[in-house]
Design a protein around this motif. Structure first.
Motif, PDB file in Angstrom:
ATOM      1  N   TRP A 107       0.813  -1.219   0.000  1.00  0.00           N
ATOM      2  CA  TRP A 107       0.000   0.000   0.000  1.00  0.00           C
ATOM      3  C   TRP A 107       0.842   1.262   0.000  1.00  0.00           C
ATOM      4  CZ3 TRP A 107      -4.915  -1.170  -0.948  1.00  0.00           C
ATOM      5  CH2 TRP A 107      -5.316  -2.477  -0.670  1.00  0.00           C
ATOM      6  N   GLU A 108       2.108   1.131   0.362  1.00  0.00           N
ATOM      7  CA  GLU A 108       3.021   2.274   0.352  1.00  0.00           C
ATOM      8  C   GLU A 108       3.793   2.356  -0.965  1.00  0.00           C
ATOM      9  OE1 GLU A 108       5.335   1.221   3.704  1.00  0.00           O
ATOM     10  OE2 GLU A 108       3.813   1.813   5.181  1.00  0.00           O
ATOM     11  N   GLU A 109       4.220   1.195  -1.463  1.00  0.00           N
ATOM     12  CA  GLU A 109       5.072   1.171  -2.654  1.00  0.00           C
ATOM     13  C   GLU A 109       4.306   1.493  -3.928  1.00  0.00           C
ATOM     14  OE1 GLU A 109       8.081  -2.271  -0.860  1.00  0.00           O
ATOM     15  OE2 GLU A 109       6.903  -2.672  -2.673  1.00  0.00           O
ATOM     16  N   LEU A 110       3.078   0.972  -4.060  1.00  0.00           N
ATOM     17  CA  LEU A 110       2.331   1.166  -5.307  1.00  0.00           C
ATOM     18  C   LEU A 110       2.087   2.640  -5.612  1.00  0.00           C
ATOM     19  CD1 LEU A 110       0.913  -0.060  -7.751  1.00  0.00           C
ATOM     20  CD2 LEU A 110      -1.160  -0.295  -6.360  1.00  0.00           C
ATOM     21  N   PRO A 111       1.518   3.429  -4.689  1.00  0.00           N
ATOM     22  CA  PRO A 111       1.327   4.845  -5.023  1.00  0.00           C
ATOM     23  C   PRO A 111       2.636   5.596  -5.236  1.00  0.00           C
ATOM     24  CG  PRO A 111       0.773   4.438  -2.718  1.00  0.00           C
ATOM     25  CD  PRO A 111       0.956   3.099  -3.366  1.00  0.00           C
ATOM     26  N   GLU A 112       3.672   5.206  -4.490  1.00  0.00           N
ATOM     27  CA  GLU A 112       4.972   5.863  -4.669  1.00  0.00           C
ATOM     28  C   GLU A 112       5.495   5.659  -6.088  1.00  0.00           C
ATOM     29  OE1 GLU A 112       9.564   5.369  -3.054  1.00  0.00           O
ATOM     30  OE2 GLU A 112       7.915   4.717  -1.779  1.00  0.00           O
ATOM     31  N   LEU A 113       5.417   4.434  -6.575  1.00  0.00           N
ATOM     32  CA  LEU A 113       5.871   4.130  -7.937  1.00  0.00           C
ATOM     33  C   LEU A 113       5.023   4.841  -8.987  1.00  0.00           C
ATOM     34  CD1 LEU A 113       6.507   0.313  -7.434  1.00  0.00           C
ATOM     35  CD2 LEU A 113       8.243   1.975  -8.126  1.00  0.00           C
ATOM     36  N   LEU A 114       3.711   4.759  -8.832  1.00  0.00           N
ATOM     37  CA  LEU A 114       2.807   5.341  -9.825  1.00  0.00           C
ATOM     38  C   LEU A 114       2.946   6.858  -9.903  1.00  0.00           C
ATOM     39  CD1 LEU A 114      -0.411   3.236  -9.123  1.00  0.00           C
ATOM     40  CD2 LEU A 114       1.099   3.042 -11.105  1.00  0.00           C
ATOM     41  N   LEU A 115       3.019   7.495  -8.756  1.00  0.00           N
ATOM     42  CA  LEU A 115       3.136   8.955  -8.744  1.00  0.00           C
ATOM     43  C   LEU A 115       4.460   9.409  -9.347  1.00  0.00           C
ATOM     44  CD1 LEU A 115       1.579   9.748  -5.250  1.00  0.00           C
ATOM     45  CD2 LEU A 115       0.608  10.317  -7.502  1.00  0.00           C
ATOM     46  N   ASP A 116       5.523   8.645  -9.101  1.00  0.00           N
ATOM     47  CA  ASP A 116       6.821   8.986  -9.690  1.00  0.00           C
ATOM     48  C   ASP A 116       6.767   8.879 -11.213  1.00  0.00           C
ATOM     49  OD1 ASP A 116       9.693   9.470  -9.790  1.00  0.00           O
ATOM     50  OD2 ASP A 116       9.870   7.343 -10.261  1.00  0.00           O
ATOM     51  N   ILE A 117       6.173   7.814 -11.721  1.00  0.00           N
ATOM     52  CA  ILE A 117       6.064   7.633 -13.177  1.00  0.00           C
ATOM     53  C   ILE A 117       5.192   8.725 -13.799  1.00  0.00           C
ATOM     54  CG2 ILE A 117       5.184   6.108 -14.994  1.00  0.00           C
ATOM     55  CD1 ILE A 117       5.803   3.754 -13.047  1.00  0.00           C
ATOM     56  N   ASP A 118       4.062   9.000 -13.150  1.00  0.00           N
ATOM     57  CA  ASP A 118       3.104   9.967 -13.686  1.00  0.00           C
ATOM     58  C   ASP A 118       3.634  11.396 -13.583  1.00  0.00           C
ATOM     59  OD1 ASP A 118       0.857  11.212 -14.631  1.00  0.00           O
ATOM     60  OD2 ASP A 118      -0.526  10.375 -13.173  1.00  0.00           O
ATOM     61  N   ASN A 119       4.038  11.800 -12.393  1.00  0.00           N
ATOM     62  CA  ASN A 119       4.445  13.194 -12.181  1.00  0.00           C
ATOM     63  C   ASN A 119       5.700  13.570 -12.955  1.00  0.00           C
ATOM     64  OD1 ASN A 119       2.291  13.493 -10.431  1.00  0.00           O
ATOM     65  ND2 ASN A 119       3.507  13.135  -8.585  1.00  0.00           N
ATOM     66  N   ASN A 120       6.581  12.596 -13.168  1.00  0.00           N
ATOM     67  CA  ASN A 120       7.843  12.876 -13.858  1.00  0.00           C
ATOM     68  C   ASN A 120       7.836  12.421 -15.314  1.00  0.00           C
ATOM     69  OD1 ASN A 120       9.398  13.999 -11.573  1.00  0.00           O
ATOM     70  ND2 ASN A 120       9.064  11.970 -10.687  1.00  0.00           N
ATOM     71  N   ALA A 121       6.638  12.049 -15.809  1.00  0.00           N
ATOM     72  CA  ALA A 121       6.479  11.650 -17.213  1.00  0.00           C
ATOM     73  C   ALA A 121       7.537  10.637 -17.642  1.00  0.00           C
ATOM     74  CB  ALA A 121       6.522  12.881 -18.129  1.00  0.00           C
ATOM     75  N   ARG A 122       7.712   9.598 -16.834  1.00  0.00           N
ATOM     76  CA  ARG A 122       8.750   8.607 -17.117  1.00  0.00           C
ATOM     77  C   ARG A 122       8.304   7.571 -18.139  1.00  0.00           C
ATOM     78  NH1 ARG A 122      11.105   5.898 -12.024  1.00  0.00           N
ATOM     79  NH2 ARG A 122      12.731   5.397 -13.535  1.00  0.00           N
ATOM     80  N   ALA A 123       7.011   7.526 -18.443  1.00  0.00           N
ATOM     81  CA  ALA A 123       6.491   6.564 -19.417  1.00  0.00           C
ATOM     82  C   ALA A 123       5.171   7.087 -19.975  1.00  0.00           C
ATOM     83  CB  ALA A 123       6.275   5.203 -18.757  1.00  0.00           C
ATOM     84  N   ARG A 124       4.736   6.471 -21.075  1.00  0.00           N
ATOM     85  CA  ARG A 124       3.445   6.834 -21.673  1.00  0.00           C
ATOM     86  C   ARG A 124       2.364   5.809 -21.373  1.00  0.00           C
ATOM     87  NH1 ARG A 124       4.937   9.059 -27.767  1.00  0.00           N
ATOM     88  NH2 ARG A 124       6.156  10.881 -27.092  1.00  0.00           N
ATOM     89  N   VAL A 125       2.789   4.618 -20.965  1.00  0.00           N
ATOM     90  CA  VAL A 125       1.858   3.539 -20.624  1.00  0.00           C
ATOM     91  C   VAL A 125       2.430   2.778 -19.437  1.00  0.00           C
ATOM     92  CG1 VAL A 125       0.586   1.511 -21.461  1.00  0.00           C
ATOM     93  CG2 VAL A 125       1.284   3.282 -23.078  1.00  0.00           C
ATOM     94  N   ILE A 126       1.545   2.288 -18.575  1.00  0.00           N
ATOM     95  CA  ILE A 126       1.955   1.429 -17.468  1.00  0.00           C
ATOM     96  C   ILE A 126       1.306   0.059 -17.656  1.00  0.00           C
ATOM     97  CG2 ILE A 126       1.854   1.048 -14.971  1.00  0.00           C
ATOM     98  CD1 ILE A 126       1.719   4.127 -14.669  1.00  0.00           C
ATOM     99  N   VAL A 127       2.112  -0.997 -17.570  1.00  0.00           N
ATOM    100  CA  VAL A 127       1.608  -2.370 -17.644  1.00  0.00           C
ATOM    101  C   VAL A 127       1.890  -3.043 -16.304  1.00  0.00           C
ATOM    102  CG1 VAL A 127       1.877  -4.636 -18.725  1.00  0.00           C
ATOM    103  CG2 VAL A 127       1.911  -2.563 -20.138  1.00  0.00           C
ATOM    104  N   ILE A 128       0.857  -3.634 -15.713  1.00  0.00           N
ATOM    105  CA  ILE A 128       1.012  -4.335 -14.441  1.00  0.00           C
ATOM    106  C   ILE A 128       0.782  -5.823 -14.659  1.00  0.00           C
ATOM    107  CG2 ILE A 128       0.156  -4.597 -12.080  1.00  0.00           C
ATOM    108  CD1 ILE A 128      -0.744  -1.667 -12.202  1.00  0.00           C
ATOM    109  N   THR A 129       1.766  -6.633 -14.282  1.00  0.00           N
ATOM    110  CA  THR A 129       1.637  -8.090 -14.362  1.00  0.00           C
ATOM    111  C   THR A 129       2.029  -8.678 -13.011  1.00  0.00           C
ATOM    112  OG1 THR A 129       3.903  -8.458 -15.147  1.00  0.00           O
ATOM    113  CG2 THR A 129       2.217  -8.047 -16.831  1.00  0.00           C
TER     114      THR A 129
END
Length: 214
Positions: free
Chosen positions: A31-53
């Motif tokens: 619950w701590e790691e998931l939002p941290e990762l997502l916000l970093d990718i989103d806020n810093n435009a590190r990718a255009r798509v996210i795939v979760i497996t």
């Protein structure tokens, strides 16, 4: 990170649940790691798509109930006061967990999720907050909280009711039974069903590449 592995390549962020030996249960760190990762990718435009497996036989066994076992009560005068206090603490903890999946839902970046085996309890909350969902033919989905005399409070019902007909949502909620990938596809919860996990991940990454290219 204890619960995830992340790779970013060609504008695609690939997030993998990596605790197969524990059926990828949603422990405190999840619950701590998931939002941290997502916000970093989103806020810093590190990718255009996210795939979760995920890894192992099951996508996730859902919420680790030990999360609530750690909640402590202060000394209370009466049993009624203790019950009210326990309810309040539980409610506040659920609200905190809800915020994690709200990050998924509010992401500016399309999120694709690939599901194998069991998607249980909180796992259903997880995938309904994503944009596109894919599954293997052995996948199954269940609002397992019903079987524990609990309510699925981490966002299942409002999100699920937007995706599939209300009658099917109520059937899942009232019975707590497993829904197969075939039925999930028929309901409209899943975009496509695959024979194997390898085939699914390969195809989902190709879809992600197409999205990223545009």
């Amino acid at each position: 990170m204890k619960c995830f592995e992340l790779t970013i390549k060609d504008n695609i962020a690939h997030l993998v649940l990596n605790r197969p030996e524990k059926r990828n249960a949603m422990i405190k760190e999840f619950w701590e790691e998931l939002p941290e990762l997502l916000l970093d990718i989103d806020n810093n435009a590190r990718a255009r798509v996210i795939v979760i497996t995920s890894t192992g036989p099951h996508f996730t066994s859902g919420l680790d109930t030990s999360l609530f076992g750690d909640l402590s009560l202060s000394d209370a005068v009466t049993a009624r006061e203790r019950a009210i206090q326990a309810q309040s603490i539980f409610y506040n903890e659920v609200k905190r967990l809800q915020k994690t999946f709200n990050v998924l839902e509010k992401s500016r970046i399309p999120i694709l999720v690939a599901i194998q085996g069991g998607c249980i309890g909180g796992g259903l909350d997880f995938i309904t907050a994503c944009d596109l969902r894919y599954a293997t033919q052995d996948a199954f989905f269940t609002i397992f909280e019903t079987n524990l005399a609990m309510t699925a409070d981490v966002g299942t019902f409002p999100r699920l009711a937007k995706l599939i007909p209300e009658g099917f949502v109520k059937e899942m909620a009232f019975t707590g039974k497993r829904i197969s990938a075939k039925d999930a596809f028929r309901f409209g919860l899943i975009n496509a069903v695959y024979t194997t996990q390898d085939e699914m991940i390969r195809d989902v990454l190709e879809i992600a590449q197409e999205i990223a290219s545009k």
